[in-house]
Design an enzyme around this catalytic site. Structure first.
Site, PDB file in Angstrom:
ATOM      1  N   ASP A 121      60.411  23.408  54.482  1.00  0.00           N
ATOM      2  CA  ASP A 121      59.651  23.237  55.716  1.00  0.00           C
ATOM      3  C   ASP A 121      58.162  23.329  55.390  1.00  0.00           C
ATOM      4  O   ASP A 121      57.714  24.288  54.755  1.00  0.00           O
ATOM      5  CB  ASP A 121      60.041  24.302  56.736  1.00  0.00           C
ATOM      6  CG  ASP A 121      59.551  23.974  58.129  1.00  0.00           C
ATOM      7  OD1 ASP A 121      59.296  22.797  58.412  1.00  0.00           O
ATOM      8  OD2 ASP A 121      59.430  24.907  58.948  1.00  0.00           O
ATOM      9  N   HIS A 128      48.048  23.132  64.535  1.00  0.00           N
ATOM     10  CA  HIS A 128      48.997  24.252  64.541  1.00  0.00           C
ATOM     11  C   HIS A 128      48.556  25.339  63.567  1.00  0.00           C
ATOM     12  O   HIS A 128      48.563  26.531  63.916  1.00  0.00           O
ATOM     13  CB  HIS A 128      50.390  23.745  64.170  1.00  0.00           C
ATOM     14  CG  HIS A 128      51.401  24.838  63.998  1.00  0.00           C
ATOM     15  ND1 HIS A 128      51.882  25.596  65.061  1.00  0.00           N
ATOM     16  CD2 HIS A 128      52.029  25.316  62.889  1.00  0.00           C
ATOM     17  CE1 HIS A 128      52.752  26.477  64.618  1.00  0.00           C
ATOM     18  NE2 HIS A 128      52.862  26.336  63.312  1.00  0.00           N
ATOM     19  N   GLU A 200      59.914  25.429  67.217  1.00  0.00           N
ATOM     20  CA  GLU A 200      58.865  24.597  66.643  1.00  0.00           C
ATOM     21  C   GLU A 200      59.353  23.150  66.662  1.00  0.00           C
ATOM     22  O   GLU A 200      60.415  22.838  66.118  1.00  0.00           O
ATOM     23  CB  GLU A 200      58.526  25.022  65.205  1.00  0.00           C
ATOM     24  CG  GLU A 200      57.845  26.376  65.142  1.00  0.00           C
ATOM     25  CD  GLU A 200      57.328  26.728  63.766  1.00  0.00           C
ATOM     26  OE1 GLU A 200      56.480  27.628  63.679  1.00  0.00           O
ATOM     27  OE2 GLU A 200      57.775  26.103  62.771  1.00  0.00           O
ATOM     28  N   GLU A 202      59.399  19.639  65.334  1.00  0.00           N
ATOM     29  CA  GLU A 202      59.077  19.075  64.030  1.00  0.00           C
ATOM     30  C   GLU A 202      59.809  17.751  63.814  1.00  0.00           C
ATOM     31  O   GLU A 202      60.738  17.409  64.542  1.00  0.00           O
ATOM     32  CB  GLU A 202      59.458  20.046  62.907  1.00  0.00           C
ATOM     33  CG  GLU A 202      58.850  21.431  63.061  1.00  0.00           C
ATOM     34  CD  GLU A 202      58.987  22.278  61.817  1.00  0.00           C
ATOM     35  OE1 GLU A 202      59.257  21.706  60.731  1.00  0.00           O
ATOM     36  OE2 GLU A 202      58.828  23.511  61.911  1.00  0.00           O
ATOM     37  N   ASP A 234      62.683  24.086  64.364  1.00  0.00           N
ATOM     38  CA  ASP A 234      62.636  25.229  63.448  1.00  0.00           C
ATOM     39  C   ASP A 234      62.538  26.500  64.288  1.00  0.00           C
ATOM     40  O   ASP A 234      61.442  26.984  64.575  1.00  0.00           O
ATOM     41  CB  ASP A 234      61.442  25.081  62.510  1.00  0.00           C
ATOM     42  CG  ASP A 234      61.281  26.268  61.576  1.00  0.00           C
ATOM     43  OD1 ASP A 234      62.306  26.876  61.232  1.00  0.00           O
ATOM     44  OD2 ASP A 234      60.141  26.575  61.194  1.00  0.00           O
ATOM     45  N   ARG A 238      59.180  35.392  65.875  1.00  0.00           N
ATOM     46  CA  ARG A 238      57.783  35.657  65.544  1.00  0.00           C
ATOM     47  C   ARG A 238      57.522  37.118  65.195  1.00  0.00           C
ATOM     48  O   ARG A 238      56.629  37.404  64.369  1.00  0.00           O
ATOM     49  CB  ARG A 238      56.883  35.231  66.701  1.00  0.00           C
ATOM     50  CG  ARG A 238      56.955  33.755  67.040  1.00  0.00           C
ATOM     51  CD  ARG A 238      56.585  32.880  65.867  1.00  0.00           C
ATOM     52  NE  ARG A 238      56.534  31.462  66.262  1.00  0.00           N
ATOM     53  CZ  ARG A 238      56.316  30.468  65.413  1.00  0.00           C
ATOM     54  NH1 ARG A 238      56.156  30.715  64.121  1.00  0.00           N
ATOM     55  NH2 ARG A 238      56.277  29.222  65.843  1.00  0.00           N
ATOM     56  N   GLN A 241      58.831  37.491  61.691  1.00  0.00           N
ATOM     57  CA  GLN A 241      57.947  36.717  60.812  1.00  0.00           C
ATOM     58  C   GLN A 241      56.626  37.449  60.564  1.00  0.00           C
ATOM     59  O   GLN A 241      56.139  37.507  59.423  1.00  0.00           O
ATOM     60  CB  GLN A 241      57.675  35.350  61.435  1.00  0.00           C
ATOM     61  CG  GLN A 241      56.735  34.470  60.630  1.00  0.00           C
ATOM     62  CD  GLN A 241      56.392  33.162  61.354  1.00  0.00           C
ATOM     63  OE1 GLN A 241      56.859  32.915  62.454  1.00  0.00           O
ATOM     64  NE2 GLN A 241      55.558  32.347  60.736  1.00  0.00           N
ATOM     65  N   TYR A 245      55.890  38.239  56.559  1.00  0.00           N
ATOM     66  CA  TYR A 245      55.365  37.041  55.893  1.00  0.00           C
ATOM     67  C   TYR A 245      54.287  37.318  54.848  1.00  0.00           C
ATOM     68  O   TYR A 245      53.986  36.444  54.024  1.00  0.00           O
ATOM     69  CB  TYR A 245      54.870  36.024  56.924  1.00  0.00           C
ATOM     70  CG  TYR A 245      53.439  36.149  57.373  1.00  0.00           C
ATOM     71  CD1 TYR A 245      52.473  35.222  56.979  1.00  0.00           C
ATOM     72  CD2 TYR A 245      53.047  37.184  58.211  1.00  0.00           C
ATOM     73  CE1 TYR A 245      51.165  35.318  57.410  1.00  0.00           C
ATOM     74  CE2 TYR A 245      51.738  37.296  58.644  1.00  0.00           C
ATOM     75  CZ  TYR A 245      50.799  36.369  58.246  1.00  0.00           C
ATOM     76  OH  TYR A 245      49.500  36.470  58.677  1.00  0.00           O
ATOM     77  N   LYS A 254      62.777  32.873  59.885  1.00  0.00           N
ATOM     78  CA  LYS A 254      63.000  31.429  59.961  1.00  0.00           C
ATOM     79  C   LYS A 254      64.416  31.017  59.568  1.00  0.00           C
ATOM     80  O   LYS A 254      64.873  29.930  59.953  1.00  0.00           O
ATOM     81  CB  LYS A 254      62.018  30.716  59.014  1.00  0.00           C
ATOM     82  CG  LYS A 254      60.560  30.881  59.372  1.00  0.00           C
ATOM     83  CD  LYS A 254      60.176  29.924  60.472  1.00  0.00           C
ATOM     84  CE  LYS A 254      58.671  29.851  60.624  1.00  0.00           C
ATOM     85  NZ  LYS A 254      58.277  28.825  61.605  1.00  0.00           N
ATOM     86  N   THR A 258      68.170  26.258  62.019  1.00  0.00           N
ATOM     87  CA  THR A 258      67.313  25.084  62.161  1.00  0.00           C
ATOM     88  C   THR A 258      68.177  23.979  62.750  1.00  0.00           C
ATOM     89  O   THR A 258      69.235  23.660  62.193  1.00  0.00           O
ATOM     90  CB  THR A 258      66.746  24.626  60.810  1.00  0.00           C
ATOM     91  OG1 THR A 258      65.984  25.702  60.233  1.00  0.00           O
ATOM     92  CG2 THR A 258      65.863  23.399  60.972  1.00  0.00           C
ATOM     93  N   GLU A 359      51.973  29.152  70.358  1.00  0.00           N
ATOM     94  CA  GLU A 359      50.688  28.554  70.684  1.00  0.00           C
ATOM     95  C   GLU A 359      50.505  28.379  72.187  1.00  0.00           C
ATOM     96  O   GLU A 359      49.430  28.651  72.725  1.00  0.00           O
ATOM     97  CB  GLU A 359      50.557  27.193  70.012  1.00  0.00           C
ATOM     98  CG  GLU A 359      50.560  27.233  68.501  1.00  0.00           C
ATOM     99  CD  GLU A 359      50.728  25.837  67.938  1.00  0.00           C
ATOM    100  OE1 GLU A 359      49.714  25.163  67.731  1.00  0.00           O
ATOM    101  OE2 GLU A 359      51.885  25.422  67.719  1.00  0.00           O
TER     102      GLU A 359
END
Length: 408
Positions: A121, A128, A200, A202, A234, A238, A241, A245, A254, A258, A359
């Site tokens: 990914d 973004h 997400e 994508e 995806d 959060r 993550q 991360y 993640k 998917t 977002e």
């Protein structure tokens, strides 16, 4: 070029589309072997018996339970099969042969269309990446120094790629200790179901032609290796993550699911959708340079419980898919038939073009729609995507839907 299948001409699934999927007939029970179908209008063409009747050299690949054997045949076969299918569906003389093998869409069960070999990914939207940087690192630079020099990506889990319609169970994991700032090492992590479950929007790219270990793929060879595209969600936790991360990037936040469409649209169907990239500064290194047009004019819609909440534009993407593939293989990493790589979240300049709830709600601080921030149990998310077609209308790239189930 006019299609004789009732209702197909002028639709989003006309002969300039012809996406591939894998299906069984719903009424025939569990004993029926899955096989390859092609969507035309609101019907699915069972390709195997038609190909066998016409003694097509590769007729056996259509009787398989995934697209991988067809994809492994390479671009010359992809092109010849597409030409053959177009002829079948536009030549009235072929109607008697083909029509008995056209099945209503609501009488088939669609499956994951290809066996996923590897999954990568990327993170290729400037908008973004900038938004996420400002949310996660409010006191630092939004973009890290490498972002404008290479398509950033991470390696995902192929085994958790699922077909549209598969329920998504809320993941469980660690999160940042309550009341502790992002830079602190004190406190005991929280553990439990994710409270900041996100999506997400994508675009996924499906590899057909493999490469040998040590071989790299130049940007100009993109179409020699990529069979087609599929919209992709995806799913992202959060809170998990944000805690995990640093320093190695996304992992459990993640890897739980998917979702991809049941349809793979051939790359050849998107020729009319090609557009120049919005501009890259500084100029990429030589191995990442592309001939324009290298982008795609694909319009996404994000629906939450049936209501459109965002319309992300793929044409705004900073890094092109050819650059993603070139970077993914520049170190000699081999490709396998069924490899999947995704664009990263598609977002535009305006708030209503943001492709994630992170977002849209600015990290949960600015509710959108009817006061939403992140996903609740029972929520259903659908991604739609369309692109200009060769016949002047718009192609549908297939929907991706998932409903959130409570944590186990």
């Amino acid at each position: 070029m006019r299609c004789w299948v009732e209702g197909a001409a002028g639709s989003a699934y006309d002969v300039d589309n012809l996406p591939y999927g894998v299906f069984t007939v719903t009424s025939s029970g569990d004993d029926e072997r899955p096989r390859v179908g092609v969507r035309i209008g609101d019907r699915v063409l069972d390709v195997a018996p038609v190909a066998a009747a016409e003694m097509l050299d590769v007729h056996d690949v259509f009787a398989r339970d995934s697209l991988n054997p067809l994809m492994a045949e390479g671009p010359a076969t992809w092109a010849s099969v597409r030409t053959w299918l177009t002829g079948l569906l536009t030549d009235e003389h072929e109607r008697d042969l083909v029509e008995p093998h056209l099945l209503p869409l609501d009488e088939v069960t669609l499956r994951l269309p290809f066996e996923v070999a590897d999954y990568v990914d990327f993170y290729c939207s400037l908008q973004h990446a900038t938004n996420v940087g400002r949310i996660f690192r409010p006191d630092g630079e939004a973009l890290l120094p490498n972002w404008r020099h290479l398509p950033v990506g991470y390696h995902g889990r192929a085994g958790t790629v699922v077909v549209s319609g598969t329920p998504i169970r809320r993941p469980t994991g660690q999160g940042r200790p309550s009341g502790v700032s992002a830079g602190s090492t004190s406190g005991r992590p929280a553990f439990g179901p994710s409270r900041r479950l996100d999506i997400e929007a994508e675009l996924g790219f499906v590899v057909g032609t493999p490469t040998a270990l040590g071989e790299s793929v130049p940007t100009g060879a993109f179409a020699d290796h990529v069979f087609g595209v599929t919209p992709l969600n995806d799913w992202s936790a959060r809170d998990i993550q944000a805690w995990e991360y640093v320093p190695l990037g996304p992992f459990l936040g993640k890897s739980f699911a998917t979702s991809v469409s049941a349809w793979v649209t051939p790359l050849a169907a998107l020729e009319a959708a090609r557009v120049p990239l919005p501009g890259q500064d500084p100029e990429p290194l030589d191995y990442l340079r592309v001939d324009e047009p290298a982008g795609y004019d694909i319009a996404f819609e994000v629906l939450l419980n049936g209501e459109v909440v965002s319309r992300p534009p793929y044409a705004a993407m900073y890094w092109s898919p050819a650059q993603m593939l070139a970077h993914m293989t520049v170190n000699g990493a081999s490709l396998r038939t069924g490899d999947l790589f995704a664009s990263g979240t598609v977002s535009g300049d305006e708030r209503e073009q943001r492709g994630s709830f992170l977002e849209l709600s600015w990290g949960g601080t600015e509710p959108f729609g009817d006061g939403r921030t992140f996903l609740e149990d029972g929520d259903e998310v659908t991604l739609r995507a369309t692109a200009p077609g060769a016949l002047g209308g718009r192609l549908a790239l297939g929907e991706v839907t998932g409903r959130v189930e409570p944590a186990g």
